[in-house]
Design a protein around this motif. Structure first.
Motif, short mmCIF file in Angstrom:
data_model
loop_
_atom_site.label_atom_id
_atom_site.label_comp_id
_atom_site.label_asym_id
_atom_site.label_seq_id
_atom_site.Cartn_x
_atom_site.Cartn_y
_atom_site.Cartn_z
N GLY A 145 0.96 -1.32 0.02
CA GLY A 145 -0.19 0.04 -0.07
C GLY A 145 0.70 1.22 -0.08
O GLY A 145 1.90 1.31 0.33
N ASN A 146 0.18 2.47 -0.26
CA ASN A 146 1.02 3.76 -0.44
C ASN A 146 1.32 4.10 0.95
O ASN A 146 2.26 5.03 1.22
CB ASN A 146 0.20 4.72 -1.02
N GLY A 147 0.75 3.43 2.01
CA GLY A 147 1.17 3.92 3.29
C GLY A 147 2.66 3.70 3.87
O GLY A 147 3.24 4.12 4.76
N ASN A 148 3.15 2.56 3.01
CA ASN A 148 4.46 2.49 3.10
C ASN A 148 5.68 3.24 2.53
O ASN A 148 6.72 3.55 2.61
CB ASN A 148 4.90 0.85 2.72
N TYR A 149 4.93 4.22 1.58
CA TYR A 149 5.91 5.15 0.80
C TYR A 149 5.42 6.46 1.32
O TYR A 149 4.46 7.23 0.36
CB TYR A 149 5.58 4.86 -0.69
N MET A 150 5.78 7.06 2.40
CA MET A 150 5.15 8.43 2.87
C MET A 150 6.24 9.40 3.06
O MET A 150 7.49 9.06 3.03
CB MET A 150 4.74 8.14 4.37
N GLY A 151 6.01 10.64 1.89
CA GLY A 151 6.98 11.81 2.22
C GLY A 151 7.57 11.81 0.87
O GLY A 151 7.97 10.78 0.09
N ALA A 152 8.06 12.94 0.75
CA ALA A 152 8.81 13.17 -0.65
C ALA A 152 10.20 12.71 -0.91
O ALA A 152 10.58 12.31 -1.99
CB ALA A 152 9.26 14.89 -0.59
N ASP A 153 10.81 12.27 0.40
CA ASP A 153 12.04 11.41 0.35
C ASP A 153 11.94 9.75 0.37
O ASP A 153 13.00 9.15 0.35
CB ASP A 153 13.13 11.72 1.46
N ASN A 154 10.74 9.44 0.16
CA ASN A 154 10.45 8.01 0.30
C ASN A 154 9.30 7.56 -0.87
O ASN A 154 8.30 6.95 -0.42
CB ASN A 154 9.92 7.37 1.62
N PRO A 155 9.51 7.88 -2.13
CA PRO A 155 8.51 7.66 -3.07
C PRO A 155 8.46 6.15 -3.48
O PRO A 155 9.44 5.43 -3.19
CB PRO A 155 8.92 8.46 -4.29
N ALA A 156 7.47 5.99 -4.03
CA ALA A 156 7.23 4.41 -4.65
C ALA A 156 7.85 4.81 -6.27
O ALA A 156 7.24 5.41 -6.78
CB ALA A 156 5.90 3.82 -4.48
N ASN A 157 8.94 4.03 -6.42
CA ASN A 157 9.59 4.01 -7.77
C ASN A 157 9.22 2.62 -8.59
O ASN A 157 9.86 1.77 -8.43
CB ASN A 157 11.15 4.10 -7.49
N ILE A 158 8.20 2.64 -9.35
CA ILE A 158 7.50 1.80 -10.01
C ILE A 158 8.14 1.49 -11.41
O ILE A 158 8.04 2.52 -12.34
CB ILE A 158 5.97 1.73 -9.84
N HIS A 159 8.59 0.54 -11.87
CA HIS A 159 8.99 0.19 -12.99
C HIS A 159 8.65 -1.22 -13.75
O HIS A 159 8.83 -2.24 -12.75
CB HIS A 159 10.79 0.16 -13.32
N PHE A 160 8.43 -1.28 -14.86
CA PHE A 160 7.93 -2.43 -15.47
C PHE A 160 8.13 -2.41 -16.93
O PHE A 160 7.87 -1.45 -17.42
CB PHE A 160 6.33 -2.64 -15.43
N GLY A 161 8.86 -3.50 -17.46
CA GLY A 161 9.42 -3.38 -18.97
C GLY A 161 9.10 -4.87 -19.55
O GLY A 161 9.04 -5.95 -18.69
N VAL A 162 8.72 -4.88 -20.73
CA VAL A 162 8.52 -6.10 -21.47
C VAL A 162 9.35 -5.96 -22.58
O VAL A 162 9.48 -5.19 -23.46
CB VAL A 162 6.97 -6.04 -21.78
N ASP A 163 9.88 -7.28 -22.82
CA ASP A 163 10.60 -7.39 -24.26
C ASP A 163 10.18 -8.77 -24.85
O ASP A 163 10.49 -9.81 -24.39
CB ASP A 163 11.99 -7.30 -24.09
N MET A 164 9.27 -8.83 -25.97
CA MET A 164 8.56 -10.00 -26.12
C MET A 164 8.67 -10.20 -27.93
O MET A 164 8.56 -9.35 -28.57
CB MET A 164 7.43 -10.38 -25.51
N GLY A 165 8.94 -11.57 -28.23
CA GLY A 165 9.04 -11.48 -29.80
C GLY A 165 8.58 -12.84 -30.01
O GLY A 165 8.71 -14.02 -29.53
N VAL A 166 8.03 -13.12 -31.40
CA VAL A 166 7.65 -14.45 -31.86
C VAL A 166 8.03 -14.18 -33.37
O VAL A 166 7.76 -13.24 -33.93
CB VAL A 166 6.29 -14.84 -31.66
N TYR A 167 8.74 -15.26 -33.76
CA TYR A 167 9.09 -15.30 -35.14
C TYR A 167 9.42 -16.50 -35.79
O TYR A 167 9.63 -17.55 -34.99
CB TYR A 167 10.50 -14.38 -35.30
N THR A 168 9.59 -17.03 -37.06
CA THR A 168 9.93 -18.24 -37.74
C THR A 168 11.20 -17.84 -38.12
O THR A 168 11.73 -17.02 -38.65
CB THR A 168 8.90 -18.55 -38.81
#
Length: 461
Positions: A145-168
């Motif tokens: 929850g966001n209650g674990n990330y209180m204050g300007a010096d303790n933000p939640a830094n969320i990153h998500f990346g995808v690299d997917m391919g299908v080929y013959t």
């Protein structure tokens, strides 16, 4: 949410398992009787006059995951799971670089024949790779929850990346016996891309005011996609259509495998190869990029101190709002063409053979993805028994992302009929019931490969 589910479901259905190097297993190449001894090294001499395979001749699945470990997700009592340890699990994640990697390949058809000092091969293969990487806060924000990330010096830094391919992959290979003890080979490959999803950045920084619990956020979003479709895709909500109306033209690429083997004498030999050197050019791409700063998230997971004390979290509205603000339903633009590289690897091998029942092999792999090199090292035993009917192998591999892996495989050669099955991580099976304190890194990776193939001519060791 349906528009995002379409996108993520399509990716995650394919990506339950690799921007680090994919370790997709080499155990089957140590089985001297099977005709795929030249799979990673086109200069490895095939011991048959010819081969024929269709559909199930070479089927491979692989998975590697860095952080979703059984021992980290549950709390245990006397070695038995008794509860999900959500907060403890978040603490086991790395700040960045957590990943799930998947891979699949299937030979749809292949054939080969020997003519004098030459051996020619033709194969047609379907291949898939899927890489997901995420930050600690990607899961931590929604679990704690966001209650674990209180204050300007303790933000939640969320990153998500995808690299997917299908080929013959359509490969034409040739090897040549330069001398009795030296064989060289090459395999030229024509590639046709079916679909590619490249989400380099989905970065979201969320700030929660410790007094008012108001959440503000800044986001960077960058995704590009291409497929063999007649894409009726104009806005984010249309991305699910990327997988409809396939047309098998357009996204061409080329690759090459190179290799050689040298027998020093009847006891010792060496091999070297370069595998999957090449690229795919993706056309008709759809691109969505944006940067947004300091927008207000009106719905917090934690609304006040009572919610925090009572551990009462409400995710629905905040997830919807994050989706709307970060990804939105903006217009997609035509991104033109772009290239993706194959996952190139260099392989060096040395072996010593006392007799056909006792061969030891040392293999070093150096995998290159996006300019980063990841090594893996293997020691293998292999042997042929009962007048070439049975071949077996056992090996040990160490790599940074797979840990310690023990592979095992067997192949049976009965006249023209050949069947084989291998795993590159037998330890996965042995650890399912192991005490939690003794679970090893190798629990997070595995590779399975099997096939049935027909051969012409007698086996020659």
């Amino acid at each position: 949410m349906k528009r995002i589910y379409k996108l993520l479901l399509a990716v995650l259905m394919l990506s339950s398992y690799s921007a680090k190097a994919q370790y997709d297993g080499v155990t089957f190449t140590f089985l001297n009787n099977i005709p795929y001894i030249n799979y990673y090294n086109p200069g490895a001499r095939v011991p048959y006059l010819g081969i024929v395979g269709v559909a199930f001749s070479n089927l491979n699945f692989n998975v590697t995951n860095s952080s979703l470990l059984y021992k980290n997700i549950y709390r245990f009592d006397n070695g038995k799971p008794v509860a999900i340890a959500a907060s403890d699990f978040v603490g086991t994640l790395k700040e960045n670089g957590n990943f799930i990697k998947t891979g699949f390949s299937m030979d749809l058809a292949n054939a080969g024949f020997r003519k004098g000092k030459f051996y020619f091969s033709l194969d047609y293969r379907l291949r898939y790779y899927g890489d997901i990487d995420y930050s600690k806060d990607f899961l931590g924000f929604f679990i704690l929850g966001n209650g674990n990330y209180m204050g300007a010096d303790n933000p939640a830094n969320i990153h998500f990346g995808v690299d997917m391919g299908v080929y013959t992959e359509l490969g034409l290979g040739a090897q040549y016996d330069v001398k009795d003890n030296l064989t060289v080979g090459a395999r030229l490959k024509v590639l046709n891309g079916i679909v590619n999803v490249d989400m380099k950045d989905m970065n979201l920084t969320v700030y929660t005011d410790p007094d008012t619990y108001v959440m503000t956020a800044s986001s960077v979003f960058d995704i590009r996609m291409s497929s063999m479709t007649n894409p009726q895709v104009y806005i984010v909500n249309d991305l699910g259509n990327m997988f409809e109306d396939l047309r098998f033209i357009g996204n061409w690429g080329f690759g090459v495998d190179l290799g050689a083997t040298y027998e020093l004498n009847k006891y010792f030999g060496f091999g070297a190869s370069v595998y999957d050197l090449g690229f795919i050019k993706w056309n008709d791409s759809k691109v969505h990029r944006h940067q947004k700063y300091n927008f207000i998230l009106n719905n917090a997971i934690v609304d006040d101190i009572d919610d925090l004390l009572d551990m009462e979290f409400d995710y629905t509205e905040v997830v919807n709002e994050i989706v709307d603000n970060v990804i939105g339903n903006d217009t997609l633009i035509d991104g033109g063409s772009y290239n993706t590289s194959l996952r190139t690897r260099v392989m060096l091998q040395a072996y010593g053979e006392l007799n056909p029942m006792a061969r030891l092999t040392a293999l070093a792999q150096f995998c290159f993805v996006n300019g980063e090199m990841t090594p893996a090292f293997t020691i293998a035993y292999s042997g042929v028994f009962f007048k070439n009917i049975l071949s077996i192998t056992a090996n040990y591999t160490y790599s940074k992302y797979c840990g310690n892996c023990v592979g095992l495989g067997a192949g049976v050669h009965l006249g023209p009929f050949n069947i084989y099955a291998v795993t590159d991580n037998l330890l996965l099976v042995t650890q399912i019931g192991a005490p939690v304190g003794k679970l090893m890194t190798s629990y997070s990776a595995n590779n399975l490969r099997f096939g049935i193939v027909w051969t012409i001519g007698s086996c020659q060791n």
